[in-house]
Design a protein around this motif. Structure first.
Motif, mmCIF file in Angstrom:
data_model
loop_
_atom_site.group_PDB
_atom_site.id
_atom_site.type_symbol
_atom_site.label_atom_id
_atom_site.label_comp_id
_atom_site.label_asym_id
_atom_site.label_seq_id
_atom_site.Cartn_x
_atom_site.Cartn_y
_atom_site.Cartn_z
ATOM 1 N N GLU A 35 -9.617 20.343 10.761
ATOM 2 C CA GLU A 35 -9.239 20.259 9.344
ATOM 3 C C GLU A 35 -8.240 19.151 9.079
ATOM 4 N N VAL A 36 -7.508 18.732 10.119
ATOM 5 C CA VAL A 36 -6.537 17.667 9.908
ATOM 6 C C VAL A 36 -7.235 16.380 9.490
ATOM 7 N N CYS A 37 -8.454 16.175 9.972
ATOM 8 C CA CYS A 37 -9.204 14.988 9.555
ATOM 9 C C CYS A 37 -9.522 15.052 8.064
ATOM 10 N N GLU A 38 -9.777 16.259 7.573
ATOM 11 C CA GLU A 38 -10.004 16.427 6.140
ATOM 12 C C GLU A 38 -8.732 16.122 5.352
ATOM 13 N N VAL A 39 -7.585 16.522 5.896
ATOM 14 C CA VAL A 39 -6.308 16.221 5.245
ATOM 15 C C VAL A 39 -6.095 14.720 5.183
ATOM 16 N N LEU A 40 -6.354 14.044 6.308
ATOM 17 C CA LEU A 40 -6.191 12.592 6.326
ATOM 18 C C LEU A 40 -7.122 11.924 5.329
ATOM 19 N N GLU A 41 -8.360 12.366 5.306
ATOM 20 C CA GLU A 41 -9.327 11.774 4.389
ATOM 21 C C GLU A 41 -8.877 11.978 2.941
ATOM 22 N N THR A 42 -8.322 13.142 2.657
ATOM 23 C CA THR A 42 -7.819 13.409 1.308
ATOM 24 C C THR A 42 -6.671 12.469 0.959
ATOM 25 N N LEU A 43 -5.738 12.301 1.882
ATOM 26 C CA LEU A 43 -4.607 11.404 1.627
ATOM 27 C C LEU A 43 -5.075 9.982 1.398
ATOM 28 N N PHE A 44 -5.945 9.515 2.267
ATOM 29 C CA PHE A 44 -6.374 8.118 2.176
ATOM 30 C C PHE A 44 -7.175 7.838 0.912
ATOM 31 N N SER A 45 -7.969 8.828 0.483
ATOM 32 C CA SER A 45 -8.859 8.581 -0.649
ATOM 33 C C SER A 45 -8.256 8.955 -1.996
ATOM 34 N N GLU A 46 -7.247 9.861 -1.996
ATOM 35 C CA GLU A 46 -6.747 10.374 -3.271
ATOM 36 C C GLU A 46 -5.322 9.942 -3.603
ATOM 37 N N VAL A 47 -4.638 9.273 -2.679
ATOM 38 C CA VAL A 47 -3.230 8.939 -2.930
ATOM 39 C C VAL A 47 -3.082 8.009 -4.116
ATOM 40 N N HIS A 48 -4.099 7.217 -4.412
ATOM 41 C CA HIS A 48 -4.022 6.289 -5.538
ATOM 42 C C HIS A 48 -3.920 7.009 -6.878
ATOM 43 N N PHE A 67 -8.544 -0.487 9.688
ATOM 44 C CA PHE A 67 -9.393 -1.603 10.111
ATOM 45 C C PHE A 67 -10.378 -1.989 9.010
ATOM 46 N N LYS A 68 -10.955 -0.967 8.344
ATOM 47 C CA LYS A 68 -11.928 -1.249 7.302
ATOM 48 C C LYS A 68 -11.268 -1.801 6.044
ATOM 49 N N ASN A 69 -10.090 -1.278 5.700
ATOM 50 C CA ASN A 69 -9.396 -1.703 4.487
ATOM 51 C C ASN A 69 -7.944 -2.021 4.814
ATOM 52 N N PRO A 70 -7.694 -3.143 5.495
ATOM 53 C CA PRO A 70 -6.319 -3.452 5.908
ATOM 54 C C PRO A 70 -5.367 -3.640 4.750
ATOM 55 N N PRO A 118 0.821 -1.226 0.000
ATOM 56 C CA PRO A 118 0.000 0.000 0.000
ATOM 57 C C PRO A 118 0.846 1.263 0.000
ATOM 58 N N GLN A 119 0.236 2.350 -0.432
ATOM 59 C CA GLN A 119 0.963 3.606 -0.583
ATOM 60 C C GLN A 119 1.069 4.400 0.713
ATOM 61 N N PHE A 155 -5.295 9.555 15.018
ATOM 62 C CA PHE A 155 -4.991 8.142 15.171
ATOM 63 C C PHE A 155 -6.260 7.302 15.021
ATOM 64 N N GLU A 156 -7.349 7.756 15.658
ATOM 65 C CA GLU A 156 -8.593 7.002 15.572
ATOM 66 C C GLU A 156 -9.092 6.949 14.135
ATOM 67 N N GLN A 157 -8.971 8.069 13.426
ATOM 68 C CA GLN A 157 -9.422 8.075 12.035
ATOM 69 C C GLN A 157 -8.557 7.156 11.182
ATOM 70 N N ALA A 158 -7.246 7.242 11.376
ATOM 71 C CA ALA A 158 -6.355 6.376 10.605
ATOM 72 C C ALA A 158 -6.610 4.912 10.938
ATOM 73 N N SER A 159 -6.816 4.607 12.223
ATOM 74 C CA SER A 159 -7.056 3.222 12.629
ATOM 75 C C SER A 159 -8.334 2.690 12.013
ATOM 76 N N SER A 160 -9.374 3.537 11.957
ATOM 77 C CA SER A 160 -10.629 3.078 11.356
ATOM 78 C C SER A 160 -10.458 2.776 9.879
ATOM 79 N N LYS A 161 -9.624 3.585 9.199
ATOM 80 C CA LYS A 161 -9.359 3.327 7.781
ATOM 81 C C LYS A 161 -8.623 2.003 7.605
#
Length: 1411
Positions: free
Chosen positions: A387-400, A426-429, A272-273, A418-424
């Protein structure tokens, strides 16, 4: 002795070899066989001296080819010195950065000079001779001295002086770097200067000079300057760069497991990226990130960029700077820069959302270059805001989107990121890699700690045996790297070894908070204050501890001067106190203090720190700080602190940072921004005296300095901070305020509501705090104006008798979705609810904000809501599977109290449950009826006891879904039934209605029934006395649109009908003609109405889908119809009389206060809505225009009545079809009248009439530049005697026509034009001497070709949503400016009308005070 010889031998060998480590063999301890000396070097072994020598030789060759006149002997000395100095000492890794910097500078200089190899202008020769050679000559002498000294020294002496030699070499390297950096800077400046003169120089270059080579030189310079521009745009957070803030890498040999995993992850393209690295505070996450930076960022094939967050600095903790800062680092690579540079020249994406930033700054450039890229983002838990959660969401969803991109994110365990990253994960290991430092095995952790301690204890001067003993302690404890490092620094090398071991055990067993508290205590003890000082000592300790906590909250924004100013003690005492902390925790440099460890800052802010003498709680400390900050503000806040008000309409609004007055220093800025942070740390454990003192200060502050405080915050430019502070203040007051101080909550609530509405105006001008918040557009503004009567406001609003207006703004944007919005008023009009598919917002009449009541856009969207009583609302939901439910909610507690309907499945939308509420009156309680496909249930709303149930047919027609309640009957479909308990057997009556019914309602007494269809409303009376089986209507009220709801007034005199963009009202006792008819053809509007308890007022609430505001108004039913009709145009005479034109074609003249109607022309009305209306300059005539007709009426009254003086009918035009355009105008002396006509067969033309004889003087065509069919003409005017005509029409083009009159025609002699910039309706006037055009966009001199001149209007006006006085100063922003339909003014009196359905009201504004 043998061991010492072996050690010396190894050291001598290392000095003459290429090895990078020094082996230290200690018998009996194999873990210390290899002692790490410094952080990890870059992974690729390089020969720095060779690379520098090779580059320098090439540079020397190029320079020798340039010109014989440039002395280059000094450069040769430098190159030789580099070779000699670094062949022996390059293994000392602390020099690597300096050596690498020298190498890069040489390369950059070579790249700049290489294009000059063949041909060089004289200016560059002069530059090389005067700048490069002297610098090289000066530094070469020092280098020669150092080389001679090294040659004379022996191997042994060089060994024992190795550290001093390394320092000397490092100093020389820095000097060399500084020289070349200065040369580069001068070179770029010279290049820029040449570029600016290039147009002239290219014309004067001698023929023998190669112009193409010269242009290449200019392009090189331009590239450098463009990079500076790129850097200025992107580098928003310099304190977040990897090399900033003294961050250190891992010690050699430590964290090998995670570093190996990261290395494998980087090499494997199938993994993974995204790599998520987490760990507790002090576990070494940042050290690992720095190690990766040093290994990958230097000498690697990877493009690299890093963002190291630090809560100590605002720029390094702002999530919106992450992607621009990363892009800035990548732009230092030529391939990325070549793509990113042109993008930034066209736009600035740094102000966009995180997703847009990521795509434009990273995705686009990286997809156009080859090779892998690594981004490292460290310290996600230290970012401010969500806003950091928005940054994380952008990285996780757009890095591909960039396959060659890899990202490492580091954050503290259990933090929100950490909780947001862990949930990501956990859902898509399979999409993410994760490594937790908390999961490192205990043996591996202890191994790393032993290596760390070996280095640190050796640096502390410990003996080898002592080091071994202390390292053995690690085998029996578990601690973090931070705790271990802190323990090393607190060990005293001079005490007995056994005591050192015991002390070391105690230190390692401590928690971080204990360590920090001991550091604070130690800092106090270092002061050496005399315990006999008593109260003075206690005050000093309290002040110092308060200063420490304040500094933690300030994020390094305060220096020693600021702290001294707040707490009134000497700077020397502060410096001595702060100097008592370890440098790696807190350091003092001159007057600047820096906290280097974020966890220490968190400790101070968390409330866990206590005073050194433990004499008071953290509550008392923050109470003390809050009171100190309030006292400081009371002493320094005043009006105009952001600067004197002088915002003219043509001035450029200053930026937020430019508005900072020198009086708003860092101390006052901190006091205004952060005093509420300290207040929020105070809870209920205050003493009674402290509580009374605090609330007394808060009351004084709010009454005297609330507006001054908001002015400072607005001047600082952070509007989101104002929202946060007011929200925090309000929540704290709601939690802690008692009944005696409840007025404080009302003040803050009103300030928050008003700020929400006027935010955009205050953002433009801090002084608008006084103009906006104290103006009674809204209830909160009226209350604040009453409270701050001592503050002189710029405008006052006069109440208009027929209307009262209020706005409520939404917490979130409103979108209609697939279905229209629903809006519902409570029976007493105290609350309004807006229902949409995913949420319900509820607002109170006393407030100005609609707050989110329910927000669940999931499987149960909301479809309807009805208020029950004062504090309850029935909410209907419908799931995607067709399951409907009805629940009763408490509005205050936001809790469900009962379920009226559950799991009701409906096949179609036509069979949805129907809810009807009968309001409570004097004789009967409130009733609630619920209709499903099979039955009707009725409840008493007070006790919620079910009264009875009626069965219905399952095969209902749509008309059977009609439901209405009275105190005696229930209407189901077209069947009327008495309530069972009122007469034994239920009798059913059939209601005769010719259409398909869509709405029905009873009067309050139940004796009158109204049923609405598509074309009419049928009225049924005497229902209580009816004994027939069929009830027939007594009258039908015609309507033009479908009705969604009907409402009777309490006494049944008035009936209101509401539909989409439709609101009519009748007095059913006197006429079938509407008393009120509000209809909006242009804008979709959803409305809700209720009558007041006495029936005199109709309360209305309206909203347009897509709007961010709901609109309230109240209409007096006893006013004439002219007062209730939508006003479409306005005019004001010089005497202050107001003329209105309505959408039914009626023209009405009011007195100046709009308290009475002077004249209303009903018979001579226009066939359609009045498009424009105007008074003559002397006020004797009023002209009104509709597309079909122009009326000119005399306003002079001889016998107390107004006469129609002249009508210009369409029939007077030629035989072709035509229509009148708005506006029209009189000449200044009122002798002429001009109107504009548009025809299908010819261009638009103007007709000029002589009023005295009503003779047509002639006509002239308008140029296509001034009017194009279909476009709007904003304003026209005639000069004193009609010699000039001005028009502002197409594309804001101002045109002035010079007219010449013949006997029967008008000729245009000349035309002047000028484009004006104004976003709202422009008004034009001629000056009395006809030399100037006066307009709401400025004054223009006609004789000088419409040149702008300084000249004031005599009237107030509206410009771009602002009320502007006659001197051109912006006095007040109108919150409903987009809703303005027309306006007019006379002197300081201004009147506006709005266009939204139900909100077409008049607001009179007087500019009584212009100081």
């Amino acid at each position: 002795m043998v061991a010492v010889v072996q050690t010396l031998t190894l050291l001598f060998r290392s000095l003459s070899s290429r090895k990078k480590t020094v082996a230290l063999t200690v018998e009996g301890n194999p873990d210390l066989t290899q002692t790490p000396q410094q952080p990890h070097p870059p992974p690729k072994s390089r020969s720095i001296s060779k690379s520098i020598s090779g580059s320098a030789k090439l540079l020397l060759d190029i320079l020798e080819c340039v010109s014989d006149g440039v002395p280059l002997v000094g450069l040769g000395t430098v190159l030789g010195a580099v070779r000699v100095l670094f062949e022996q000492y390059e293994k000392l890794n602390e020099n690597d950065a300096d050596v690498e910097g020298l190498y890069q500078n040489l390369e950059r200089l070579r790249n700049q000079i290489e294009p000059l190899k063949d041909n060089i202008p004289d200016r560059f020769k002069e530059f090389l001779a005067t700048n490069l050679a002297p610098d090289l000559a000066i530094i070469s002498k020092d280098i020669e001295i150092e080389i001679d000294r090294l040659k004379k020294s022996s191997v042994v002496s060089r060994y024992f002086s190795a550290s001093q030699d390394a320092k000397a070499i490092a100093d020389l390297t820095k000097r060399i770097n500084s020289t070349f950096t200065d040369i580069l800077s001068q070179f770029q400046s010279l290049t820029l200067k040449v570029v600016m003169e290039s147009k002239v120089l290219l014309d004067t270059i001698a023929p023998q000079v190669d112009v193409s080579a010269y242009i290449r030189v200019l392009l090189v310079g331009l590239t450098c300057d463009f990079f500076l521009v790129v850097r200025a745009k992107l580098l928003k957070a310099p304190n977040s760069l990897p090399d900033s803030f003294g961050r250190k890498a891992c010690h050699l040999g430590t964290r090998s497991g995670v570093l190996k995993d990261i290395e494998d992850w980087l090499k494997n393209d199938t993994l993974p990226q995204v790599f998520c690295l987490s760990g507790e505070s002090g576990s070494g996450k940042t050290a690992i990130a720095v190690t990766i930076h040093q290994q990958i960022g230097t000498g690697s094939d990877f493009r690299y960029a890093g963002f190291f967050c630090s809560s100590t600095f605002d720029d390094a903790s702002d999530p919106k700077y992450i992607f621009p800062t990363l892009a800035c680092q990548l732009a230092s690579r030529a391939d990325v820069y070549s793509v990113l540079g042109p993008i930034l020249t066209l736009e600035d994406p740094t102000n966009n959302s995180s997703r847009t930033q990521f795509k434009k700054l990273l995705v686009v450039p990286l997809n156009k270059v080859k090779g892998p890229t690594l981004l490292v983002i460290d310290g996600l838990d230290e970012f401010k805001g969500s806003e950091v959660c928005e940054v994380l969401e952008t990285l996780f969803s757009e890095v591909h989107m960039v396959p060659s991109l890899k990202v490492i994110v580091c954050c503290r365990t259990n933090s929100s990121p950490f909780e947001q990253a862990s949930s990501k994960v956990f859902k898509n290991p399979s999409d993410y890699c994760r490594y937790s430092l908390d999961d490192v095995s205990l043996p591996d952790l202890r191994h790393d700690l032993r290596l760390l301690l070996a280095v640190e204890l050796k640096n502390r001067g410990m003996e080898p045996k002592t080091i071994i003993s202390l390292c053995d302690v690690i085998n029996n404890v578990e601690c973090s790297f931070f705790v271990a490092l802190t323990a090393c620094k607190e060990i005293n090398p001079s005490i007995d070894s056994s005591k050192q071991v015991e002390r070391f055990k105690d230190l390692l067993s401590r928690g971080m908070n204990t360590i920090y508290q001991s550091l604070i205590d130690q800092a106090f003890s270092n002061l050496g204050l005399n315990d006999d000082a008593g109260d003075l000592l206690q005050k000093s300790c309290r002040d110092l501890h308060a200063a420490l906590v304040v500094f933690a909250f300030s994020k390094n924004s305060l220096d020693l001067d600021g702290l001294s100013e707040l707490f009134d003690f000497s700077i020397n005492l502060l410096r001595k106190f702060f100097s008592g902390f370890p440098d790696n925790i807190l350091s003092v440099n001159d007057k600047t203090v820096l906290i280097h460890h974020s966890s220490f800052q968190d400790h101070l802010k968390s409330g866990q720190a206590t005073k050194a003498d433990n004499s008071s709680s953290q509550d008392c400390l923050h109470l003390y700080i809050t009171q100190a900050l309030l006292r400081f503000q009371e002493a320094n806040l005043h009006r105009h602190i952001s600067g004197e008000e002088d915002f003219r309409r043509h001035a450029i609004v200053p930026s937020a940072t430019g508005r900072r007055d020198r009086k708003i220093n860092s101390t006052l800025s901190y006091a205004c921004r952060c005093w509420l942070d300290h207040l929020d740390m105070i809870n209920t454990r205050m003493t009674h005296e402290g509580r009374q003192s605090l609330f007394s200060m808060l009351q004084e502050f709010l009454h005297q300095h609330l507006l001054h405080w908001l002015e400072v915050l607005a001047a600082l430019g952070d509007m989101e901070r104002i929202v946060t502070l007011l929200t925090t203040f309000l929540k704290w007051l709601q939690k802690h305020c008692d009944l005696a101080h409840s007025s404080l909550k009302a003040i803050v609530s009103d300030a928050f509501a008003s700020f929400t509405i006027f935010r955009s105006a205050i953002e433009l001008s801090p002084y608008q705090v006084y103009h906006s918040l104290l103006i009674p557009w809204t209830p909160s503004g009226r209350r604040l104006a009453e409270l701050y009567r001592h503050v002189e406001a710029s405008v006052t609003i006069a109440e208009v008798s027929c209307h009262r207006r209020q706005m409520l703004s939404f917490e979130s944007d409103i979108h209609s979705g697939p279905k229209p919005l629903l809006i519902r008023l409570s029976q007493d009009a105290s609350r309004v609810a807006v229902v949409r598919k995913g949420s319900i917002e509820i607002g109170e009449n006393a407030k100005d904000v609609l707050e989110v009541f329910l927000n669940d856009p999931g499987s149960q969207p909301y479809i309807d809501a009805s208020f029950v009583g004062k504090d309850h609302i029935l909410v209907t939901t419908l799931s995607r599977s067709g399951c409907a439910e009805v629940h009763l909610w408490d509005v205050v507690s936001k809790k469900v109290e009962r379920a009226l309907l559950q799991h009701y499945r409906t096949a179609t939308s036509k069979m949805l449950p129907v809810v009807v509420v009968l309001p409570e009156n004097e004789d009967t309680p409130s009733l609630v009826a619920l209709l499903t496909s099979s039955k009707v249930k009725i409840w008493e709303a007070e006790t919620w006891q079910e009264q009875f149930t009626l069965q219905c047919r399952r095969d209902q027609d749509p008309q059977d879904r009609l439901l209405a309640l009275s105190p005696h009957h229930i209407l189901i479909g077209l069947r009327l039934r008495k309530f069972p308990q009122l007469g034994g057997k239920t009798k059913t009556l059939r209601v005769v209605f010719a259409e398909t019914p869509c709405s029905a309602t009873f009067s309050r007494d139940g004796d009158t029934l109204a049923i609405a269809g598509d074309t009419g409303i049928s009225l049924y009376t005497n229902i209580l006395e009816s004994n027939v089986s069929r009830i027939l209507p007594i009258s039908v009220l015609p309507i033009t649109r479908p009705v969604s709801s009907l409402v009777f007034s309490p006494r049944g005199q008035y009936l209101a009908a509401v539909g989409e963009s439709f609101l009519w009202a009748w007095n059913i006792a006197s006429s079938e003609q509407p008393l009120m008819r509000l209809q909006n053809e242009e804008q979709q509007t959803v409305s809700s109405v209720v009558f007041s308890a006495n029936g005199k007022y109709l309360h209305c609430a309206h909203i347009c889908p897509g709007s961010k505001t709901a609109l309230f108004d109240m209409r007096i039913m006893e006013e004439p119809i002219s007062a209730q009709m939508p006003v479409t145009s306005l005019a004001m005479s010089c005497g202050g009389r107001i003329a209105t034109g309505s959408n039914n074609g009626v023209v009405t003249i009011w007195n100046s206060s709009m308290t009475s109607v002077l004249r209303c022309w009903k018979r001579e009305r226009h066939p359609s809505a009045v498009a424009s209306i105007t008074f003559s300059h002397d006020g004797q005539f009023v002209a009104s225009v509709s597309p079909e007709r122009v009326y000119i009426r005399s306003t002079h009254s001889d016998l107390g009545r107004y006469e129609v003086a002249q009508r210009l009918p369409v029939q007077s035009l030629p035989e072709f079809d035509g229509r009148f355009l708005s506006p029209c105008a009189f000449s200044r002396d009122a002798s002429l009248f001009v109107c504009i006509i548009e025809a299908d067969s010819r261009p638009a033309f103007a007709q000029i009439w002589k009023i005295a004889s009503w003779k047509l003087l002639g006509e002239f065509e308008l140029d296509v530049q001034d009017y194009y069919p279909g476009e709007k003409i904003q304003s026209i005017c005639l000069s004193q005697e009609g010699g000039s005509f001005a028009i502002n029409g197409r594309r804001n083009m101002l045109a002035v026509y010079d007219l010449a009159y013949n006997e029967s025609s008008i000729r245009i002699e000349s035309t002047q034009r000028r484009r004006v910039s104004v976003r709202s309706s422009l008004r034009l006037y001629f000056s009395p001497d006809s030399k100037y055009i006066l307009s709401t966009a400025g004054a223009f001199d006609i004789e000088l070709g419409l040149t702008p001149v300084e000249m004031n209007l005599v009237n107030a006006f509206i410009q771009n949503g602002w009320i502007v006085d006659s001197k051109g100063r912006q006095r007040c922003w109108i919150p409903f400016n987009e809703d303005i339909c027309d306006w007019a003014s006379c002197g300081s009196l201004l009147v506006v009308c709005t266009k939204t359905l139900g909100n077409v009201i008049l607001v009179a504004v007087r500019l009584d005070s212009l100081q």
